[in-house]
Design an enzyme around this catalytic site. Structure first.
Site, PDB file in Angstrom:
ATOM      1  CG  ASP A  58    -110.144  18.579 -16.525  1.00  0.00           C
ATOM      2  OD1 ASP A  58    -110.672  18.162 -17.528  1.00  0.00           O
ATOM      3  OD2 ASP A  58    -109.123  19.460 -16.460  1.00  0.00           O
ATOM      4  CE  LYS A  97    -106.457  17.579 -19.724  1.00  0.00           C
ATOM      5  NZ  LYS A  97    -105.837  18.732 -19.677  1.00  0.00           N
ATOM      6  CG  MET A 136     -98.887  18.033 -12.359  1.00  0.00           C
ATOM      7  SD  MET A 136     -98.924  18.858 -13.900  1.00  0.00           S
ATOM      8  CE  MET A 136     -98.045  20.609 -13.504  1.00  0.00           C
TER       9      MET A 136
HETATM   10  N1  SAH Z   1    -105.472  23.479 -11.872  1.00  0.00           N
HETATM   11  C1  SAH Z   1    -104.865  22.598 -10.472  1.00  0.00           C
HETATM   12  C2  SAH Z   1    -103.495  21.968 -10.738  1.00  0.00           C
HETATM   13  C3  SAH Z   1    -103.874  21.006 -12.235  1.00  0.00           C
HETATM   14  S1  SAH Z   1    -102.268  20.032 -12.135  1.00  0.00           S
HETATM   15  C4  SAH Z   1    -104.797  23.677  -9.302  1.00  0.00           C
HETATM   16  O1  SAH Z   1    -105.141  24.840  -9.436  1.00  0.00           O
HETATM   17  O2  SAH Z   1    -104.811  22.917  -8.316  1.00  0.00           O
HETATM   18  C5  SAH Z   1    -102.581  18.713 -11.019  1.00  0.00           C
HETATM   19  C6  SAH Z   1    -101.615  18.483 -10.022  1.00  0.00           C
HETATM   20  O3  SAH Z   1    -102.125  19.360  -8.932  1.00  0.00           O
HETATM   21  C7  SAH Z   1    -101.585  17.259  -9.209  1.00  0.00           C
HETATM   22  O4  SAH Z   1    -100.683  16.612  -9.750  1.00  0.00           O
HETATM   23  C8  SAH Z   1    -101.152  17.713  -7.670  1.00  0.00           C
HETATM   24  O5  SAH Z   1     -99.962  17.931  -7.906  1.00  0.00           O
HETATM   25  C9  SAH Z   1    -102.000  19.190  -7.774  1.00  0.00           C
HETATM   26  N2  SAH Z   1    -103.255  18.954  -6.952  1.00  0.00           N
HETATM   27  C10 SAH Z   1    -104.342  18.947  -7.631  1.00  0.00           C
HETATM   28  N3  SAH Z   1    -105.274  18.689  -6.525  1.00  0.00           N
HETATM   29  C11 SAH Z   1    -104.626  18.253  -5.537  1.00  0.00           C
HETATM   30  C12 SAH Z   1    -105.150  18.092  -4.022  1.00  0.00           C
HETATM   31  N4  SAH Z   1    -106.276  17.918  -3.731  1.00  0.00           N
HETATM   32  N5  SAH Z   1    -104.153  17.517  -3.328  1.00  0.00           N
HETATM   33  C13 SAH Z   1    -102.880  17.573  -3.515  1.00  0.00           C
HETATM   34  N6  SAH Z   1    -102.571  18.057  -4.837  1.00  0.00           N
HETATM   35  C14 SAH Z   1    -103.215  18.378  -5.757  1.00  0.00           C
END
Ligand code: SAH
Length: 262
Positions: free
Chosen positions: A37, A59, A179
Site C-alpha cells: 500500500d 490507494k 482518516m
Molecule cells: N492500518 C493503518 C491505518 C490505515 S487507515 C494503521 O494501523 O495505522 C489510514 C489512516 O491512518 C490515515 O488517514 C491516518 O489517519 C492514519 N495514519 C496512518 N499512518 C499515519 C502516520 N504515519 N501518521 C499519522 N497518521 C497516520
C-alpha cells in the site's frame, strides 16, 4: 498439482521503517509476490527477494488505484498459483486496514493465511509525540475511531455502523481519530454537540514516526483553524483528550532540566 500457496497479511508499522516486527521482515524476505500500500515505507521493500513481484495497490483517500475487490482477487489468484504472498499494509492490518475483509476472502477459498500484526499509527504517532494514550489520573481509556463517513470517504467499507460520537464524547478519555483530516469541522461539531468541552486539548499529528513528522497542539474548539493554519495533510491523526497536555508538561520539564544541567 501445484503446492498450496500461502498469504501473510502483514503490518508494516506506522511509518518509521525500523518499527516493523522481525516476523514481518522474515515474511517479506520469503515472499514471491508482495502487494503493498501507499503508506508502507519504501525502505521495507528492500527486504524483498530481488526476484519477487512487487505490486503497488496505491490507494489515496477517495481514490483507488486498485479496488479492494481487485486486490482480493489478486491475492486469491496468486495463492492458488501456489505462491508465497505478502499483503503489506501500513500500521496494523486489522486496524482500519481492511485486513479483515481480505482474511474472509482467503478463508472462503480455503487458502491458508496468517496475520502478522504491526504497530498501528495511533500507538506509533502518540509515542513519537510524547502523548501517553493512558496516564494514571488523567486517562484510563483510549479508542481508535474512524473520522471518515460513508462511501468513498475513507478506507473502511461503506455501510458500516455509524460512529457513536455521543457515547465516545463521554465514555472514552483519549480519542485517536484516523482518516479525519477531511472531516475536521464535522468531527469537532459532533464532539462539541455531545458535550465535550471546547477547551479539551487536541493534537494533530502528520506523518507520525517518519522524518517528516509534524505535531501541533491546540484545543477542540479551535482544531479546524489550527489544521488550516498549518496546512495539515495526510496521513494525519487527531488526538483528543487531557492526555495531550502531558506532551507540554514533558516539554517544560525537559527545558527546565536542560537549563539546570547547562
Ligand atoms: N492500518 C493503518 C491505518 C490505515 S487507515 C494503521 O494501523 O495505522 C489510514 C489512516 O491512518 C490515515 O488517514 C491516518 O489517519 C492514519 N495514519 C496512518 N499512518 C499515519 C502516520 N504515519 N501518521 C499519522 N497518521 C497516520
Amino acid at each position: 498439482m501445484t503446492r498450496p500457496g500461502f498469504v501473510s497479511l502483514v503490518g508494516a508499522g506506522p511509518g518509521d521503517p525500523e518499527l516493523i516486527t522481525v516476523k514481518a521482515v522474515k515474511a517479506i524476505s520469503a515472499a514471491e509476490v508482495i502487494l503493498y500500500d501507499r503508506l508502507v515505507a519504501e525502505e521495507l521493500l528492500s527486504y524483498a527477494d530481488p526476484r519477487a513481484e512487487l505490486i503497488y495497490c496505491g490507494k489515496t483517500p477517495g481514490h483507488h488505484a486498485m479496488t479492494q475487490e481487485m486486490i482480493q482477487r489478486r491475492l486469491v489468484e496468486c495463492a492458488l498459483e501456489g505462491k508465497r504472498v505478502v499483503r503489506l499494509k501500513g500500521g496494523d492490518p486489522f486496524v482500519f486496514g481492511r485486513g479483515g475483509e481480505e482474511a474472509l476472502a482467503l478463508a472462503a477459498r480455503g487458502i491458508a493465511y496468517e496475520v502478522i500484526p504491526g504497530i498501528t499509527s495511533a500507538i506509533g504517532a502518540a509515542a513519537a509525540s510524547g502523548i501517553p494514550l493512558t496516564q494514571r489520573g488523567v486517562a484510563a481509556s483510549f479508542a481508535c475511531v474512524t473520522g471518515s463517513r460513508g462511501a468513498g470517504h475513507g478506507e473502511e467499507a461503506a455501510g458500516g455502523p455509524p460512529v457513536r460520537w455521543d457515547l465516545l464524547a463521554h465514555s472514552v478519555d483519549t480519542l485517536v481519530i484516523y482518516m479525519g483530516v477531511g472531516q475536521l469541522k464535522e468531527i469537532r461539531g459532533e464532539l462539541l454537540r455531545h458535550g465535550k468541552a471546547g477547551s479539551t486539548p487536541v493534537a494533530l499529528i502528520e506523518g507520525g514516526t517518519t522524518r517528516r513528522q509534524r505535531t501541533f497542539t491546540g484545543t477542540l474548539a479551535e482544531m479546524h483553524k489550527l489544521a488550516a493554519a498549518v496546512q495539515l495533510s495526510n496521513p494525519a491523526l487527531i488526538v483528543v483528550g487531557e492526555a495531550v497536555a502531558v506532551r507540554e508538561q514533558l516539554h517544560q520539564l525537559e527545558v527546565q532540566a536542560a537549563e539546570m544541567i547547562g
